[in-house]
Motif scaffolding. Structure first.
Motif, PDB file in Angstrom:
ATOM      1  N   VAL A 153      -1.165  11.901   3.938  1.00 19.31           N
ATOM      2  CA  VAL A 153      -0.458  10.747   3.367  1.00 19.31           C
ATOM      3  C   VAL A 153      -0.869   9.449   4.054  1.00 19.31           C
ATOM      4  O   VAL A 153      -0.977   8.394   3.410  1.00 19.31           O
ATOM      5  N   LEU A 175       6.281   9.268   3.528  1.00 16.57           N
ATOM      6  CA  LEU A 175       5.893   7.856   3.496  1.00 16.57           C
ATOM      7  C   LEU A 175       7.094   6.933   3.572  1.00 16.57           C
ATOM      8  O   LEU A 175       6.947   5.752   3.903  1.00 16.57           O
ATOM      9  N   ALA A 226       0.834  -1.203   0.000  1.00 14.52           N
ATOM     10  CA  ALA A 226       0.000   0.000   0.000  1.00 14.52           C
ATOM     11  C   ALA A 226       0.870   1.255   0.000  1.00 14.52           C
ATOM     12  O   ALA A 226       0.547   2.258  -0.666  1.00 14.52           O
ATOM     13  N   GLN A 227       1.973   1.202   0.732  1.00  9.71           N
ATOM     14  CA  GLN A 227       2.912   2.326   0.766  1.00  9.71           C
ATOM     15  C   GLN A 227       3.459   2.602  -0.638  1.00  9.71           C
ATOM     16  O   GLN A 227       3.515   3.755  -1.081  1.00  9.71           O
ATOM     17  N   ARG A 267      -4.232   8.264   2.839  1.00  7.94           N
ATOM     18  CA  ARG A 267      -4.103   7.672   1.505  1.00  7.94           C
ATOM     19  C   ARG A 267      -3.731   6.196   1.612  1.00  7.94           C
ATOM     20  O   ARG A 267      -4.285   5.343   0.898  1.00  7.94           O
ATOM     21  N   VAL A 268      -2.814   5.869   2.507  1.00  8.08           N
ATOM     22  CA  VAL A 268      -2.409   4.467   2.694  1.00  8.08           C
ATOM     23  C   VAL A 268      -3.579   3.657   3.246  1.00  8.08           C
ATOM     24  O   VAL A 268      -3.846   2.527   2.792  1.00  8.08           O
ATOM     25  N   SER A 298      -3.581  17.135  -1.347  1.00  7.24           N
ATOM     26  CA  SER A 298      -3.732  16.334  -2.566  1.00  7.24           C
ATOM     27  C   SER A 298      -5.126  16.489  -3.158  1.00  7.24           C
ATOM     28  O   SER A 298      -5.309  16.423  -4.378  1.00  7.24           O
ATOM     29  N   ILE A 319      -6.061   2.916   0.544  1.00  7.77           N
ATOM     30  CA  ILE A 319      -5.562   1.870  -0.361  1.00  7.77           C
ATOM     31  C   ILE A 319      -5.707   0.497   0.282  1.00  7.77           C
ATOM     32  O   ILE A 319      -6.134  -0.473  -0.364  1.00  7.77           O
ATOM     33  N   ARG A 359       5.933  12.194  -0.411  1.00  9.05           N
ATOM     34  CA  ARG A 359       6.505  10.872  -0.699  1.00  9.05           C
ATOM     35  C   ARG A 359       7.639  10.551   0.275  1.00  9.05           C
ATOM     36  O   ARG A 359       7.798   9.401   0.700  1.00  9.05           O
ATOM     37  N   THR A 363       2.091   1.837  -3.525  1.00  5.45           N
ATOM     38  CA  THR A 363       1.005   2.369  -4.357  1.00  5.45           C
ATOM     39  C   THR A 363       0.768   3.843  -4.051  1.00  5.45           C
ATOM     40  O   THR A 363       0.575   4.658  -4.962  1.00  5.45           O
ATOM     41  N   ALA A 364       0.783   4.194  -2.762  1.00  6.53           N
ATOM     42  CA  ALA A 364       0.570   5.589  -2.368  1.00  6.53           C
ATOM     43  C   ALA A 364       1.661   6.488  -2.930  1.00  6.53           C
ATOM     44  O   ALA A 364       1.386   7.599  -3.413  1.00  6.53           O
ATOM     45  N   GLN A 389       0.957   6.998  -6.568  1.00  8.91           N
ATOM     46  CA  GLN A 389      -0.155   7.933  -6.760  1.00  8.91           C
ATOM     47  C   GLN A 389       0.307   9.376  -6.555  1.00  8.91           C
ATOM     48  O   GLN A 389      -0.065  10.280  -7.317  1.00  8.91           O
TER      49      GLN A 389
END
Length: 540
Positions: free
Chosen positions: A133, A80, A46-47, A136-137, A166, A140, A77, A49-50, A53
């Motif tokens: 952030v 994360l 998931a990290q 977002r994870v 975002s 996902i 980024r 993918t985030a 994105q």
């Protein structure tokens, strides 16, 4: 008609139907997992993918708003990937056998609380970034989208509990007239992005928007923080006229670009800008700044997980110098401490940090840190018109000691055959009563003064500027503060050096005439304040 009061963070008037957005964030449930290692791998996927994105959002932002604003999502980024953040999540999964969603949510709350507890408003606003952030994870991991709706059609005002950076940058500028939120901060990246997009924005409207509000006519006044739902005809006409006036004023201000900052009697004042990072130069140039009067270099430290290297700092300073060309760039040396904390400095807790171990005191006590910055700064001086400025000076001995370290670094660079400006200008911040009292002697040691009115007000009036209960006592228009400024300007001119103001007071047009009467040479303000200030000076 219903009227609400919030905080205006981006000027302008928006009038149109409102669309209420509700976040679809579900409560995060703690579950026990049988295979913690598999859960760690699920988090890592998931990290990844985030991060991907955010890369897409970053490129889209660069195309729409420029590379400077896109850097925010590079920072997201990095968040994360932050080792402390990642290890906190993974350790919680492994030690407690909990699901990844719960571990991310717990870490998010822990880190957000840490930022919110800081005294500095800029760092407090970073809590929203860590929530953005992390959510977002979590989305996902749960195969969810962050919002349950998007802006439909065009010509709408968006109302929401809050908007993440975002989400803000993905709003269609052609469809959205402005937005209003129940939460938020004027220092948040959401507010900064909104100002860049030219959207009127009001935050902190504790109204609790309902879905039934969607479609109602709304007025958003980003200057006063006023929000009106279902205005009557007279109110609507009043705000339409105000909207036209604002837009006309913006057009007229644009005509001031390239014009001299000079009064009708010929008195000239230099209008410089305050910045915190290289990307801010774009706004300086867009607003016709004549130079940079304050580059707050501490943000290079605050946004790093460890001491920024000489090379990292050099690249930042060089980038600003090259973009500004022949225009002066005044770089303030490290002003960490007090309300600006970086964990890796290992500073001890202080009961009164504003009067404690900060700024030049750290640099003189830990010259190895100071020298790294001075080397980077001097190397960058070969690529533009850079000046160095020391903060929080209270005595002549401090200036001489700082200049002595600067001389040592110059000698080291000469020995290594590294280019730099041998005649780099050296100035100091005047922000304590002690420095005002000693201004006569201090002026003999430096090339310029820059008055930091925020701290000068705090120290002169003995009012903590972070304390909301002291608002009516911490008056920056106080005769005592103004007399301090006048004394400083006179001492500077008596010794043939220039004197500017780089605190918030410099942009206060109610004091522009007062500063002109004092003979101030330079005003350094936020980029957006440059043209309105030029207008006020030219009307003098």
């Amino acid at each position: 008609m219903k009227s609400f009061q919030g905080v205006g963070v981006s000027a302008g008037i928006a009038i149109g139907p409102v669309q209420v957005l509700h976040t679809a964030n579900e409560a995060v449930i703690r579950r026990v997992v049988e295979d913690p290692q598999a859960e760690v791998e699920r988090f890592r996927a998931a990290q990844t993918t985030a991060i991907q994105q955010l890369g897409v959002i970053r490129d889209s932002t660069a195309a729409k708003l420029g590379e400077g604003k896109a850097e925010l999502f590079d920072t997201h980024r990095l968040m994360l990937r932050d080792p402390e953040y990642v290890s906190s999540i993974e350790d919680l999964i492994m030690s407690s056998s909990v699901n990844a969603e719960f571990a991310v949510n717990s870490t998010m709350e822990q880190f957000a609380a840490m930022f919110e507890a800081m005294d500095n408003s800029y760092m407090q606003a970073r809590a929203s970034d860590i929530r953005d952030v992390s959510q977002r994870v979590i989305d996902i991991l749960g195969n969810r989208d962050g919002n349950d709706s998007t802006v439909q059609g065009s010509g709408h005002i968006v109302a929401a509990e809050d908007l993440a950076p975002s989400e803000t940058v993905q709003l269609d500028r052609s469809a959205v007239l402005g937005f209003v939120t129940e939460q938020g901060s004027s220092n948040s990246h959401t507010a900064i992005l909104a100002r860049t997009m030219g959207l009127p924005v009001v935050i902190g409207v504790h109204k609790g928007f309902e879905s039934s509000d969607t479609g109602e006519m709304m007025v958003v006044d980003g200057s006063t923080g006023t929000v009106i739902i279902d205005p009557d005809d007279a109110t609507l006409q009043q705000y339409r006229e105000k909207q036209s006036g604002f837009e006309e004023h913006v057009r007229l201000l644009q005509k001031l670009k390239g014009q001299a900052t000079r009064t009708s009697t010929g008195q000239t004042v230099r209008l410089y800008a305050n910045i915190g990072r290289p990307s801010d130069v774009t706004a300086v140039l867009a607003n016709d700044g004549e130079g940079i009067g304050l580059f707050r270099s501490e943000f290079l430290y605050l946004e790093s997980a460890d001491f920024p290297t000489e090379e990292y700092q050099f690249e930042a300073y060089r980038e600003v110098a090259q973009k500004m060309g022949d225009r002066l760039v005044v770089i303030r040396t490290l002003d960490i401490g007090a309300d600006k904390q970086a964990d890796y400095f290992g500073l001890e807790h202080e009961d009164n940090p504003a009067l404690g171990y900060r700024a030049i005191r750290i640099c003189l006590t830990q010259p190895e840190i100071f020298k790294v910055q001075l080397r980077a700064l001097l190397r960058a001086s070969a690529y533009g018109n850079i000046a160095v400025m020391f903060p929080m000076i209270t005595s002549v001995s401090e200036v001489r000691e700082a200049k002595g370290i600067l001389s040592q670094v110059k000698s080291e660079l000469r020995a290594a055959h590294v280019r730099f400006n041998e005649d780099i200008a050296v100035g100091i911040m005047i922000e304590t009563p002690a420095s005002v009292i000693m201004a006569d002697e201090l002026a003999a040691e430096v090339d310029f003064f820059s008055i930091g009115t925020n701290d000068l007000t705090q120290y002169t009036l003995a009012c903590d500027r972070q304390n909301p209960n002291l608002g009516r006592f911490a008056d920056p228009h106080s005769p005592a503060v103004l007399r301090m400024i006048d004394m400083t300007v006179k001492a500077a001119h008596d010794h043939g050096i220039w004197c500017g103001i780089c605190g918030e007071l410099g942009a206060d047009v109610a004091l522009t005439d007062t500063f002109l009467d004092m003979g101030i040479d330079e005003l350094s303000v936020s980029p957006k304040s440059i043209l309105p200030l030029r207008e006020a000076i030219r009307k003098r």
